[in-house]
Design an enzyme around this catalytic site. Structure first.
Site: not given
Length: 581
Positions: A82, A201
């Protein structure tokens, strides 16, 4: 090496580094990080490509970026990648690599035009009750406490999160939310994984929180990652004279180490079952990809379950890192990442439909024609009530250039591979491809009496067990991962997912390319900045927008003590100003 931002240095061409004409480079591994380092040596370091040698243990380049039409097993992919706008280093690389598909265009041009014409988004992020809408409805369903826990995680120092797990810092309220469903299935996080990496993240992708429920934040290549990214890069490197030796297992890099200097002096390898190697000097730059998420991958087939093989053998990437790490503490602690494979494993499957019986069930869920050549599922679809926590995706088709027009390639994976399935009463890790197909068809909503026949004759499924696939997510502390160029090292650098970079996260194509750029720029003294990590803790606006979205229209309830503490910070004042607390 230093970081930069903006267009000033992004478009600058550095001058030739001093002494580069006398230097050579040896790169261990032919994954994306190593291939990118070779490209930066040529483009920015202005090294002659004929002085660059890549040593790869397998028979093919690409590492974890795979995509193969195996004549015996069929179409194979262990996973997909992704991507998003702000993979600054990745796009910096691929703006210079010519497309193999489009004349007079770079890989970046091709990718940009594709995603302009066919933007990505999902029309059904999750299912339940055998193919019915999972009703995530774009909501995060975070309780006030869960919102606060996530905000506190965002603001905590790295050192406060060393060796802590996600479950240590985020409670059950968070782990029962849609947010956690989106997050864990998209990135493959488990609750026993690193809280520090979870924080990185959140900071790294805070600007994309709003696109999390429908994947509108994501972009994908036209074909599988091997054909779309690896092949053009390898072609460009070979055109510039780079040598790639396949079937060469590097077993050690031997150093001369003193208090002031650490110099790589020899590379040892096994080739054609015979030991060999080469002496290197200070003018020979050595780059090593330490650790691998796809090491010991084992493929089953439609009638055979894959093996779980966690043993680390001579000539493997993990064994190489162990041998290097024994020589100096600054070279990291590989056991932290490869020492508990039961906590780092999951399984994926490459599934190909063989006739027209299964595609209608796919179309019913994704609400698009899967044969249109455009976005299909728009990212993974998670069967939220699956015992395996099964997710699956259909990218733009064909996913392989050689794929027949009437076949679809589907990628299926499960995070919880030790639990009995809902139709196949076996753990995923013990299942054949046919049995995994049955479980998938069950969650698609295929009538149960038709499942055995369709699984047997209308699909080919090849499962892959990966013991170390999330090894980089294991809880860690400072020093477990080495620096890209450890202190006092003269001619050596680490690359890939198991090295420490400032504020960036792992398990992305961006992090591989970033380490490559940092390594080359450091060892050669390239006069150009490495692009700053985007989506950092300093992006207060993105944090505010994310906080608004995560509230699902509700006010965040913050304890008075924390409110008083926040009032002394810029973030706290802005939270007050936007009436978020």
């Amino acid at each position: 090496m230093y970081h930069s931002s903006g267009n000033y240095e992004a478009f600058a061409r550095p001058r030739t580094p001093a002494g580069v004409a006398e230097k050579s480079a040896y790169l261990v591994g032919a994954g994306l990080a190593s291939l990118a380092a070779a490209a930066f040596l040529i483009r920015d370091g202005q090294m002659d490509g004929k002085r660059i040698t890549i040593l790869e243990a397998s028979a093919i380049s690409g590492g974890a970026l795979d995509g193969i039409n195996d004549p015996d097993k069929g179409f194979l992919i262990r996973g997909g990648r992704e991507m998003e706008n702000h993979f600054e280093c990745l796009w910096d690389l691929f703006r210079s690599i010519p497309s193999l598909e489009v004349d007079n265009a770079s890989v970046l041009d091709e990718f940009y035009w594709l995603n302009k014409d066919d933007p990505n988004y999902s029309l059904m992020r999750a299912t339940q009750n055998r193919g019915h809408d999972g009703h995530t409805d774009g909501k995060f369903t975070l309780t006030s406490k869960a919102q606060l826990d996530l905000l506190k995680l965002f603001l905590r120092r790295d050192e406060d999160l060393e060796n802590k797990t996600i479950s240590d810092v985020l409670g059950k309220g968070f782990r029962n939310s849609n947010f956690w469903l989106y997050w864990r299935t998209m990135f493959a996080f488990e609750e026993w994984h690193s809280a520090l990496e979870m924080k990185r993240y959140v900071q790294r992708f805070v600007h994309h929180i709003g696109g999390l429920p429908d994947f509108s934040a994501l972009k994908f290549t036209k074909y599988n990652q091997y054909e779309s990214l690896v092949l053009p890069l390898v072609h460009w490197l070979e055109e510039h004279g780079v040598t790639i030796h396949y079937d060469t297992k590097v077993t050690d890099v031997v150093f001369d180490i003193t208090a002031a200097r650490k110099v790589a002096r020899r590379i040892d390898w096994i080739r054609d079952d015979r030991p060999g190697g080469i002496e290197v000097t200070e003018n020979d730059l050595v780059f090593v990809t330490n650790g691998s998420c796809v090491e010991n991958s084992d493929w089953g087939d439609h009638h055979t379950a894959p093996r779980f093989d966690p043993d680390i053998r001579e000539g493997s990437v993990w064994a190489l890192w162990r041998n290097i790490a024994r020589q100096d503490p600054s070279f990291g602690r590989p056991e932290k990442f490869c020492g508990d494979p039961e906590k780092t494993a999951w399984e994926s499957s490459s599934l190909t439909t063989l006739d027209d019986k299964i595609p209608p069930y796919i179309e019913k869920i994704c609400r698009r024609d899967p044969f249109s050549g455009r976005v299909v599922t728009g990212g993974i679809v998670t069967a939220r009530d699956s015992s395996w926590l099964m997710s699956w995706t259909v990218n733009r088709q064909p996913h392989f250039k050689s794929q027949p027009d009437d076949e679809l390639v589907v990628w299926v994976y499960g995070l919880l591979i030790d639990r009995p399935g809902d139709f196949v009463r076996k753990p995923m890790r013990d299942c054949t491809g046919e049995e995994i197909t049955q479980e998938w068809l069950y969650h698609l909503g295929v009538p149960t009496e038709q499942i055995p026949e369709l699984a047997a004759n209308s699909a080919n499924c090849v499962p892959c067990m990966m013991p170390f696939i999330t090894s980089f997510f294991m809880p860690r502390r400072a020093g477990d991962r080495p620096a890209v160029v450890p202190k006092n090292v003269v001619n050596f650098a680490f690359l890939g997912q198991f090295v420490e970079t400032e504020r960036d996260c792992v398990f992305t194509t961006e992090s591989s390319v970033r380490t490559a750029m940092e390594a080359v720029y450091t060892l050669l003294g390239v006069e150009r900045g490495v692009p700053e990590v985007f989506g950092s803790v300093y992006d207060v606006r993105a944090l505010l927008n994310a906080t608004i979205q995560m509230r699902d229209g509700k006010k965040l309830k913050v304890p008075k003590l924390l409110v008083r503490a926040l009032d002394r910070t810029v973030i706290g004042q802005l939270l007050r100003r936007y009436r978020l607390v």
